[in-house]
Design an enzyme around this catalytic site. Structure first.
Site, PDB file in Angstrom:
ATOM      1  N   GLN A  15       0.795  -1.224   0.000  1.00 44.22           N
ATOM      2  CA  GLN A  15       0.000   0.000   0.000  1.00 44.22           C
ATOM      3  C   GLN A  15       0.831   1.279   0.000  1.00 44.22           C
ATOM      4  OE1 GLN A  15      -2.706  -1.735   3.276  1.00 44.22           O
ATOM      5  NE2 GLN A  15      -4.085  -0.433   2.101  1.00 44.22           N
ATOM      6  N   ARG A  48       3.935   0.016  12.860  1.00 41.47           N
ATOM      7  CA  ARG A  48       3.635  -1.295  12.286  1.00 41.47           C
ATOM      8  C   ARG A  48       3.719  -1.200  10.771  1.00 41.47           C
ATOM      9  NH1 ARG A  48      -1.886  -3.850  10.824  1.00 41.47           N
ATOM     10  NH2 ARG A  48      -1.267  -5.989  10.381  1.00 41.47           N
ATOM     11  N   HIS A 107       1.122  -9.291   4.538  1.00 40.87           N
ATOM     12  CA  HIS A 107      -0.040  -8.405   4.395  1.00 40.87           C
ATOM     13  C   HIS A 107      -0.489  -8.471   2.923  1.00 40.87           C
ATOM     14  CE1 HIS A 107      -2.143  -4.789   6.404  1.00 40.87           C
ATOM     15  NE2 HIS A 107      -2.740  -4.945   5.236  1.00 40.87           N
ATOM     16  N   ASN A 125      -1.692 -10.872   8.345  1.00 40.88           N
ATOM     17  CA  ASN A 125      -2.681  -9.821   8.534  1.00 40.88           C
ATOM     18  C   ASN A 125      -4.017 -10.261   7.952  1.00 40.88           C
ATOM     19  OD1 ASN A 125      -3.590  -6.960   9.070  1.00 40.88           O
ATOM     20  ND2 ASN A 125      -4.013  -7.125   6.875  1.00 40.88           N
ATOM     21  N   GLU A 126      -5.028 -10.338   8.819  1.00 42.17           N
ATOM     22  CA  GLU A 126      -6.390 -10.609   8.370  1.00 42.17           C
ATOM     23  C   GLU A 126      -6.511 -11.800   7.424  1.00 42.17           C
ATOM     24  OE1 GLU A 126      -8.012  -7.000   6.744  1.00 42.17           O
ATOM     25  OE2 GLU A 126      -7.971  -5.951   8.660  1.00 42.17           O
ATOM     26  N   ASN A 155      -7.827  -5.963  14.271  1.00 41.78           N
ATOM     27  CA  ASN A 155      -8.214  -4.829  13.418  1.00 41.78           C
ATOM     28  C   ASN A 155      -9.732  -4.714  13.482  1.00 41.78           C
ATOM     29  OD1 ASN A 155      -5.540  -4.873  12.681  1.00 41.78           O
ATOM     30  ND2 ASN A 155      -5.898  -5.558  10.563  1.00 41.78           N
ATOM     31  N   TYR A 209     -13.092  -1.902  12.609  1.00 35.48           N
ATOM     32  CA  TYR A 209     -13.443  -0.633  11.980  1.00 35.48           C
ATOM     33  C   TYR A 209     -14.899  -0.200  12.130  1.00 35.48           C
ATOM     34  CZ  TYR A 209      -8.981  -0.572   9.385  1.00 35.48           C
ATOM     35  OH  TYR A 209      -7.653  -0.524   9.045  1.00 35.48           O
ATOM     36  N   GLU A 261      -5.031  -2.180  13.966  1.00 33.92           N
ATOM     37  CA  GLU A 261      -5.606  -1.236  13.003  1.00 33.92           C
ATOM     38  C   GLU A 261      -6.955  -0.752  13.485  1.00 33.92           C
ATOM     39  OE1 GLU A 261      -6.076  -2.491   8.890  1.00 33.92           O
ATOM     40  OE2 GLU A 261      -4.132  -3.494   8.925  1.00 33.92           O
ATOM     41  N   TRP A 292      -4.781   3.274  11.788  1.00 36.66           N
ATOM     42  CA  TRP A 292      -4.646   3.060  10.351  1.00 36.66           C
ATOM     43  C   TRP A 292      -5.154   4.306   9.651  1.00 36.66           C
ATOM     44  CZ3 TRP A 292      -2.287  -0.622   7.499  1.00 36.66           C
ATOM     45  CH2 TRP A 292      -2.449  -0.501   6.110  1.00 36.66           C
ATOM     46  N   GLU A 342      -5.515   1.846  -1.467  1.00 33.98           N
ATOM     47  CA  GLU A 342      -6.556   1.142  -0.729  1.00 33.98           C
ATOM     48  C   GLU A 342      -7.094  -0.051  -1.556  1.00 33.98           C
ATOM     49  OE1 GLU A 342      -7.441   0.837   2.243  1.00 33.98           O
ATOM     50  OE2 GLU A 342      -9.453   0.016   2.121  1.00 33.98           O
ATOM     51  N   TRP A 343      -6.199  -0.944  -1.935  1.00 33.17           N
ATOM     52  CA  TRP A 343      -6.551  -2.194  -2.612  1.00 33.17           C
ATOM     53  C   TRP A 343      -7.495  -1.957  -3.804  1.00 33.17           C
ATOM     54  CZ3 TRP A 343      -2.782  -5.042  -0.995  1.00 33.17           C
ATOM     55  CH2 TRP A 343      -2.330  -4.924   0.309  1.00 33.17           C
ATOM     56  N   PHE A 357      -7.326   6.827   4.016  1.00 32.29           N
ATOM     57  CA  PHE A 357      -7.353   6.519   5.457  1.00 32.29           C
ATOM     58  C   PHE A 357      -6.256   7.248   6.234  1.00 32.29           C
ATOM     59  CE2 PHE A 357     -10.353   3.028   6.374  1.00 32.29           C
ATOM     60  CZ  PHE A 357     -10.733   2.639   5.096  1.00 32.29           C
TER      61      PHE A 357
HETATM   62  C1  GBH Z   1      -7.819  -3.492   6.548  1.00 31.06           C
HETATM   63  O1  GBH Z   1      -8.794  -4.352   6.046  1.00 31.06           O
HETATM   64  C2  GBH Z   1      -6.509  -3.805   5.872  1.00 31.06           C
HETATM   65  O2  GBH Z   1      -5.663  -4.548   6.727  1.00 31.06           O
HETATM   66  C3  GBH Z   1      -5.787  -2.602   5.354  1.00 31.06           C
HETATM   67  O3  GBH Z   1      -4.784  -3.019   4.475  1.00 31.06           O
HETATM   68  C4  GBH Z   1      -6.787  -1.674   4.716  1.00 31.06           C
HETATM   69  O4  GBH Z   1      -6.176  -0.594   4.085  1.00 31.06           O
HETATM   70  C5  GBH Z   1      -7.708  -1.179   5.780  1.00 31.06           C
HETATM   71  O5  GBH Z   1      -8.339  -2.240   6.434  1.00 31.06           O
HETATM   72  C6  GBH Z   1      -8.815  -0.267   5.280  1.00 31.06           C
HETATM   73  O6  GBH Z   1      -9.680  -0.966   4.446  1.00 31.06           O
HETATM   74  O7  GBH Z   1     -14.184  -2.625  -1.250  1.00 31.06           O
HETATM   75  O8  GBH Z   1     -16.434  -2.674  -0.441  1.00 31.06           O
HETATM   76  O9  GBH Z   1     -15.504  -4.649  -1.459  1.00 31.06           O
HETATM   77  C7  GBH Z   1     -10.099  -4.199   6.585  1.00 31.06           C
HETATM   78  C8  GBH Z   1     -11.049  -5.175   5.933  1.00 31.06           C
HETATM   79  C9  GBH Z   1     -11.467  -5.951   3.750  1.00 31.06           C
HETATM   80  C10 GBH Z   1     -12.533  -4.001   4.505  1.00 31.06           C
HETATM   81  C11 GBH Z   1     -11.812  -5.617   2.314  1.00 31.06           C
HETATM   82  C12 GBH Z   1     -12.877  -3.640   3.094  1.00 31.06           C
HETATM   83  C13 GBH Z   1     -13.361  -4.499   0.906  1.00 31.06           C
HETATM   84  C14 GBH Z   1     -14.765  -3.975   0.895  1.00 31.06           C
HETATM   85  N1  GBH Z   1     -11.342  -4.782   4.570  1.00 31.06           N
HETATM   86  N2  GBH Z   1     -13.039  -4.850   2.284  1.00 31.06           N
HETATM   87  S1  GBH Z   1     -15.272  -3.453  -0.672  1.00 31.06           S
END
Ligand code: GBH
Length: 473
Positions: free
Chosen positions: A20, A77, A122, A167-168, A307, A309, A374, A422, A429-430, A438
């Site tokens: 990331q 971290r 991760h 991680n997760e 973690n 949220y 997180e 976090w 953000e993936w 964030f």
């Molecule tokens: C964490 O995942 C991760 O460890 C971290 O890398 C990430 O940046 C952070 O949270 C914030 O998201 O896009 O609507 O399909 C938390 C769990 C899993 C929540 C994937 C969001 C995708 C939802 N995350 N999920 S969506």
């Protein structure tokens, strides 16, 4: 709101992960990971971006350590990119330049009195291991994960005293169950269970390797980070209460039960076995642990990384189609009173984190201690507009969520040893690319300049005071 301080010695930190923030995806001999491949495939990332450059922390790590230092926190971290130090994923080809990078980062942290907290995995699996045998769905990964972990312990373990294996795992599992996260193999109904089974075994092997070969001389500790949001029953009738319980078991129980109790959660075992039989399968979609495997996994976390949220409302709802999510027989919604964030999945419900902590304490009396690895919130910006650095939503989020952690400690007696926000800065953000931010620091992805948001200043003060001691603070 509860005024007061966190226990003496409570540790405060900020968190990031390799893919990331690092960028430098093809620099210094790094090999490709499944997230390079996934993000380079059209249609996978909402804004068409990738982590090729990200925050360029690969070259700007000193600046980033300075930001961490500036925040006044005691720990940072971050995660190691497996394919940066082992480009093929395998131990026969060590990339010394990658090792140099992490040594430099760790040394910079230590010189600045910041404790490194290191995640081994991760989500950025070396591509080769996915291509060759399917990554986390195969036992073949276990000895390779152990080799990689040993290399990290050997090269960094003299200075790193807190390790996190995975991680997760639940989100890793999601990548095998569905197609919207890497590797996106879309094995609905089996992918999440099978990969979870392998990850638990791999985690346990790494735990024992550390305990036996490194802990005696390095004196560190090693645990796992699980994510868990809170599932609130939609109403207090018994079917919704049971549904909320299934939500929790499918969120954290599938990892925490094997580690703290032994084997899969009872309800998961029974329900998936029953459904599998009904589907006419010769065996359950949920793998079975041998007695030896079950014993190997029990007790393999020196602390629990958590973690958390958000919260969801849960009601019972029978589902026909086989799948990790549909097997739960639930429906999830959000309460109208919860405000929204920059992420569709993340609603602001601060008491959820306290309820998760209480639930863990009740469910796993032997949990030892919890390190919140997180917690944070996102906002979106329109790239053409100037960003408002006054991120009031995030300030209130951190204020209210940490306060609920304080209540869990003081009122409910949960043993929470630390809290990591976090994230240090806006990053990749993936699947949401750079759209959902964030960061405590704003990153201009054109110039890569980092600027503290109001939340960075708030968090700094919170850390300095070890809480919000009184109304005037
Ligand atoms: C964490 O995942 C991760 O460890 C971290 O890398 C990430 O940046 C952070 O949270 C914030 O998201 O896009 O609507 O399909 C938390 C769990 C899993 C929540 C994937 C969001 C995708 C939802 N995350 N999920 S969506």
């Amino acid at each position: 709101f509860m005024y007061g301080e966190f226990p003496a010695g409570f540790s405060w930190g900020v968190a990031t992960s390799a893919y990331q923030i690092e960028g430098g995806f093809d620099q210094g001999g790094r090999g490709p990971s499944i997230w390079d491949e996934f993000s380079h495939t059209a249609g996978n990332i909402v804004d068409g971006t990738n982590g090729d450059v990200a925050c360029d922390s690969y070259t700007r790590y000193k600046e980033d350590v300075a930001l961490v230092k500036q925040m006044g926190v005691g720990s940072y971290r971050f995660s190691i990119s497996w394919s940066r130090i082992l480009p093929t994923g395998k131990i026969d080809q060590i990339n010394e330049k990658g090792i140099d990078y992490y040594n430099a980062l760790i040394n910079e942290l230590i010189e600045n009195n910041i404790q490194p907290i290191v995640t081994l995995y991760h989500w950025d699996l070396p591509s080769r291991l996915q291509a060759e045998f399917g990554g986390w769905i195969s036992d073949a990964i276990i000895p390779l994960f152990v080799d990689y972990a040993k290399l990290c312990f050997q090269r960094f373990g003299d200075r790193v005293k807190t390790w996190i294996t995975l991680n997760e795992p639940r989100v890793v599992a999601h990548g095998y169950e569905e197609k919207d996260m890497a590797p996106g193999t879309n094995m609905r109904g089996t992918g999440a269970y099978q990969s979870s089974y392998i990850m638990l075994k791999a985690h346990a092997r790494v735990y024992h390797t550390y305990a036996k070969l490194y802990k005696p001389t390095q004196n560190g500790r090693i645990g796992i980070t699980l994510n868990c949001d809170w599932g609130e029953p939609q109403s207090l009738n018994s079917s919704n209460k049971k549904a909320a319980e299934r939500f929790m078991q499918w969120f954290i129980g599938l990892y925490a039960h094997p580690i703290y109790v032994g084997g899969w959660p009872r309800i998961m075992r029974d329900l998936v076995d029953f459904k599998s039989q009904h589907e006419g399968r010769p065996k359950s979609r949920l793998p079975e642990f041998t007695q030896a495997e079950q014993d190997d996994i029990i007790g393999t976390s020196d602390f629990l990384g958590l973690n958390s949220y958000t919260s969801l409302l849960i009601s019972a709802n029978h589902q026909q189609t086989p799948g990790f999510y549909s097997d739960r027989d639930i429906e999830t919604t959000f309460d109208k009173s919860w405000s929204s964030s920059g992420s569709q999945w993340l609603k602001i419900a601060p008491s959820g984190i306290r309820k998760v902590l209480k639930w863990i304490k009740r469910e796993y009396p032997g949990y030892g201690s919890i390190l919140i690895t997180e917690n944070g919130v996102s906002e979106q910006i329109d790239q053409t507009q100037r960003f408002n650095l006054y991120d009031e939503v995030r300030v209130n989020y951190f204020k209210d969520y940490t306060n609920n952690v304080l209540k869990a400690i003081r009122i409910n007696g949960v043993n929470v040893e630390g809290y990591m926000a976090w994230s240090l800065m806006d990053n990749f953000e993936w699947a949401q690319g750079y759209k959902e931010r964030f960061g405590l620091h704003f990153v201009d992805f054109k110039t890569l300049k980092r600027t503290p948001k109001a939340s960075a200043l708030f968090y700094k003060k919170l850390v300095q005071n070890n809480g919000v001691p009184s109304k005037s603070d």
